[in-house]
Design an enzyme around this catalytic site. Structure first.
Site, PDB file in Angstrom:
ATOM      1  N   ILE A  60     -20.596 -25.438-102.127  1.00 19.06           N
ATOM      2  CA  ILE A  60     -20.613 -24.690-103.409  1.00 19.06           C
ATOM      3  C   ILE A  60     -20.162 -23.231-103.235  1.00 19.06           C
ATOM      4  CG2 ILE A  60     -22.320 -26.140-104.604  1.00 19.06           C
ATOM      5  CD1 ILE A  60     -24.401 -23.839-104.016  1.00 19.06           C
ATOM      6  N   GLU A  84     -30.469 -24.282 -99.829  1.00 14.21           N
ATOM      7  CA  GLU A  84     -31.347 -24.408 -98.669  1.00 14.21           C
ATOM      8  C   GLU A  84     -32.751 -24.318 -99.236  1.00 14.21           C
ATOM      9  OE1 GLU A  84     -30.811 -24.959 -95.451  1.00 14.21           O
ATOM     10  OE2 GLU A  84     -28.657 -25.161 -95.759  1.00 14.21           O
ATOM     11  N   THR A 100     -25.967 -19.812 -99.249  1.00 12.68           N
ATOM     12  CA  THR A 100     -25.957 -20.991-100.132  1.00 12.68           C
ATOM     13  C   THR A 100     -26.612 -20.677-101.481  1.00 12.68           C
ATOM     14  OG1 THR A 100     -26.080 -22.439 -98.221  1.00 12.68           O
ATOM     15  CG2 THR A 100     -26.699 -23.394-100.341  1.00 12.68           C
ATOM     16  N   THR A 125     -37.437 -22.509-108.894  1.00 11.56           N
ATOM     17  CA  THR A 125     -38.751 -22.840-108.314  1.00 11.56           C
ATOM     18  C   THR A 125     -39.812 -21.858-108.794  1.00 11.56           C
ATOM     19  OG1 THR A 125     -39.958 -22.690-106.220  1.00 11.56           O
ATOM     20  CG2 THR A 125     -37.888 -21.558-106.284  1.00 11.56           C
ATOM     21  N   ASP A 126     -41.049 -22.304-108.807  1.00  9.34           N
ATOM     22  CA  ASP A 126     -42.160 -21.399-109.145  1.00  9.34           C
ATOM     23  C   ASP A 126     -42.360 -20.323-108.084  1.00  9.34           C
ATOM     24  OD1 ASP A 126     -43.191 -23.044-107.125  1.00  9.34           O
ATOM     25  OD2 ASP A 126     -45.042 -23.537-108.196  1.00  9.34           O
ATOM     26  N   GLU A 127     -41.734 -20.518-106.897  1.00  6.80           N
ATOM     27  CA  GLU A 127     -41.960 -19.555-105.814  1.00  6.80           C
ATOM     28  C   GLU A 127     -41.356 -18.192-106.124  1.00  6.80           C
ATOM     29  OE1 GLU A 127     -41.677 -21.176-101.838  1.00  6.80           O
ATOM     30  OE2 GLU A 127     -42.015 -23.198-102.586  1.00  6.80           O
ATOM     31  N   TYR A 150     -36.603 -17.615 -98.546  1.00  6.08           N
ATOM     32  CA  TYR A 150     -36.207 -18.695 -99.470  1.00  6.08           C
ATOM     33  C   TYR A 150     -36.387 -18.262-100.918  1.00  6.08           C
ATOM     34  CZ  TYR A 150     -36.983 -22.806-102.431  1.00  6.08           C
ATOM     35  OH  TYR A 150     -36.961 -23.707-103.470  1.00  6.08           O
ATOM     36  N   SER A 151     -37.593 -17.786-101.246  1.00  8.01           N
ATOM     37  CA  SER A 151     -37.848 -17.484-102.666  1.00  8.01           C
ATOM     38  C   SER A 151     -37.093 -16.239-103.108  1.00  8.01           C
ATOM     39  CB  SER A 151     -39.342 -17.377-102.947  1.00  8.01           C
ATOM     40  OG  SER A 151     -39.950 -16.405-102.139  1.00  8.01           O
ATOM     41  N   ALA A 152     -36.843 -15.303-102.169  1.00  2.00           N
ATOM     42  CA  ALA A 152     -36.046 -14.120-102.532  1.00  2.00           C
ATOM     43  C   ALA A 152     -34.618 -14.539-102.893  1.00  2.00           C
ATOM     44  CB  ALA A 152     -36.035 -13.123-101.385  1.00  2.00           C
ATOM     45  N   LYS A 154     -33.691 -17.568-103.991  1.00  2.41           N
ATOM     46  CA  LYS A 154     -33.734 -18.312-105.266  1.00  2.41           C
ATOM     47  C   LYS A 154     -33.877 -17.329-106.442  1.00  2.41           C
ATOM     48  CE  LYS A 154     -33.809 -22.225-105.950  1.00  2.41           C
ATOM     49  NZ  LYS A 154     -32.687 -23.209-106.174  1.00  2.41           N
ATOM     50  N   ASN A 179     -44.220 -27.660-106.571  1.00  6.51           N
ATOM     51  CA  ASN A 179     -43.891 -28.544-105.441  1.00  6.51           C
ATOM     52  C   ASN A 179     -43.739 -29.997-105.875  1.00  6.51           C
ATOM     53  OD1 ASN A 179     -45.213 -26.122-104.270  1.00  6.51           O
ATOM     54  ND2 ASN A 179     -44.835 -27.196-102.353  1.00  6.51           N
ATOM     55  N   PRO A 274     -46.032 -16.981 -91.529  1.00  7.22           N
ATOM     56  CA  PRO A 274     -45.996 -15.562 -91.912  1.00  7.22           C
ATOM     57  C   PRO A 274     -45.749 -15.428 -93.425  1.00  7.22           C
ATOM     58  CG  PRO A 274     -44.501 -15.996 -90.066  1.00  7.22           C
ATOM     59  CD  PRO A 274     -44.983 -17.330 -90.547  1.00  7.22           C
TER      60      PRO A 274
END
Ligand code: NAD
Ligand code: TYD
Length: 342
Positions: A60, A84, A100, A125-127, A150-152, A154, A179, A274
């Site tokens: 993508i 990811e 990604t 995501t809710d994260e 990851y959440s940053a 997204k 989740n 962490p």
């Protein structure tokens, strides 16, 4: 409808394609997936005979390749699952998450703008909301406060989606789900990892105290929520998705052991992740009241059915437990398990 699905060879994307095959098989669907470690065409054997479906292996982030596809296909809508998706990997190797999740989403937005794709649905995501304390739930107006790489990443993607709606008037929808569990989930995530380790009588690594809470939703319920948001959601809106099913991790691990008839002595409390978010809990009132979505699966039957699925699909599991996965597993768990306690 001519639909582009990205990341359709992963866990949720493949379940979404199964749903479309069952209920929207007149749609023309193209699945673009890079087939990273998490992408698996074996997830899609059941839809191979679907004549309106086509798979394209592509990245993508690869604007040149995708330009040919967008020019030729004139998509009506995009559902972007490609990402990811694993927090622990984002702690070990954040760069690919930025590439990604941020650049990939931005590339798709640019192509959608250029080729006037009528609707862009971002699977988020809710994260992105960060972590809750003991009280309260995430609503669509909760401030964004991501805590992991990851959440940053997204969250950054969500902000690009928001900006392309605001600045360019693009028709976008963002869904933020809690989740997921269910068939075809890669065994790096909590539920399939614990099922697999229990089956092999290997230690079950529980981070910290095991009292971190997640709000679990069966994957087909998530996919139905995405479909209703795609077809009936209001342009520019965000919809939270969740099933009012908060569980401490340790409860889930104990339930899995009990269903499989394995002893709790397999549990190992290992050093915490962490930045581990304490609690996620979703307020899904908006999608329930405005779009009429309701989850259909209860957690107890859904978890049992998921365990049955992993028991009846041992070849699928063995095929994804590659050398690559074992190297990741050793890197993530060997030292933790050595420091773990019963
Ligand atoms: P997954 O890791 O199982 O699948 C991701 C898919 O994306 C794989 O098929 C992979 O090959 C593909 N992909 C990765 N990089 C790509 C690239 N550069 N180009 C094209 N394809 C690429 O993830 P999942 O659990 O199915 O999650 C799907 C989406 O849902 C993600 O955006 C994730 O953030 C979101 N989400 C997941 C959960 C969950 O519980 N799993 C919950 C809420 C939201
Ligand atoms: P995970 O499935 O990785 O999803 P997420 O981090 O996106 O919520 O993890 C779910 C919960 O389970 C989370 O609180 C971390 C915990 N966990 C463990 O205790 N041990 C593990 O080996 C894994 C993978 C997760």
């Amino acid at each position: 409808m001519k639909l582009l699905v990205t990341g359709g060879a992963g866990f949720i994307g493949s379940n979404f394609l199964h749903l479309l095959f069952a209920e929207r098989s007149d749609w023309q669907v193209i699945n673009v997936d890079l087939l990273t470690y998490a992408g698996n065409l074996e997830n899609l054997t059941a839809i191979e005979q679907w004549e309106n479906y086509r798979f394209v292996k592509a990245d993508i982030c690869d604007r040149d390749t995708l330009t040919f596809l967008f020019e030729a296909e004139k998509f009506d809508a995009i559902v972007n699952f490609a990402a990811e998706s694993h927090v622990d990997r984002s702690i070990l190797e954040p760069d690919i998450f930025v590439r990604t999740n941020v650049t990939g989403t931005h590339t798709l937005l640019e192509l959608a703008k250029k080729w006037k794709v009528a609707r862009f649905l971002q699977v988020s995501t809710d994260e992105v909301y960060g972590s809750l304390g003991d009280e309260g739930l995430f609503s669509e107006t909760t401030p964004l406060a991501p805590n992991s790489p990851y959440s940053a990443a997204k969250t950054s993607a969500d902000l690009f989606v928001r900006a392309y709606h605001h600045t360019f008037g693009m028709d976008t929808i963002t869904t933020r789900c809690s989740n997921n569990y269910g068939p075809y989930q890669f065994p790096e995530k909590l539920i399939p990892l614990m099922i697999q380790n229990a089956l092999e009588d290997k230690p079950l690594p529980v981070y910290g105290t095991g009292m971190n809470i997640r709000d679990w939703l069966q994957v087909e319920d998530h996919c139905r929520a995405i479909l209703v948001a795609l077809e009936h959601g209001k342009s520019g809106e965000v919809y939270n998705i969740g099933g009012n099913n908060e569980q401490p991790n340790i409860e889930i691990v104990k339930r899995i052991l009990s269903i499989l008839g394995k002893p709790e002595s397999l549990i190992r409390y290992v050093p915490d992740r962490p930045g581990h978010d304490l609690r996620y809990g979703i307020d899904a009132t908006k999608i329930r009241t405005e779009l009429g979505w309701e989850p259909r699966h209860s957690f107890s039957t859904g978890l049992k059915a998921t365990i049955d699925w992993y028991l009846s699909n041992r070849t699928w599991v063995q095929n994804v437990l590659t050398g690559n996965y074992r190297a990741y597993y050793d890197r993530q768990y060997t030292d933790r398990l050595a420091a773990g306690k019963p």
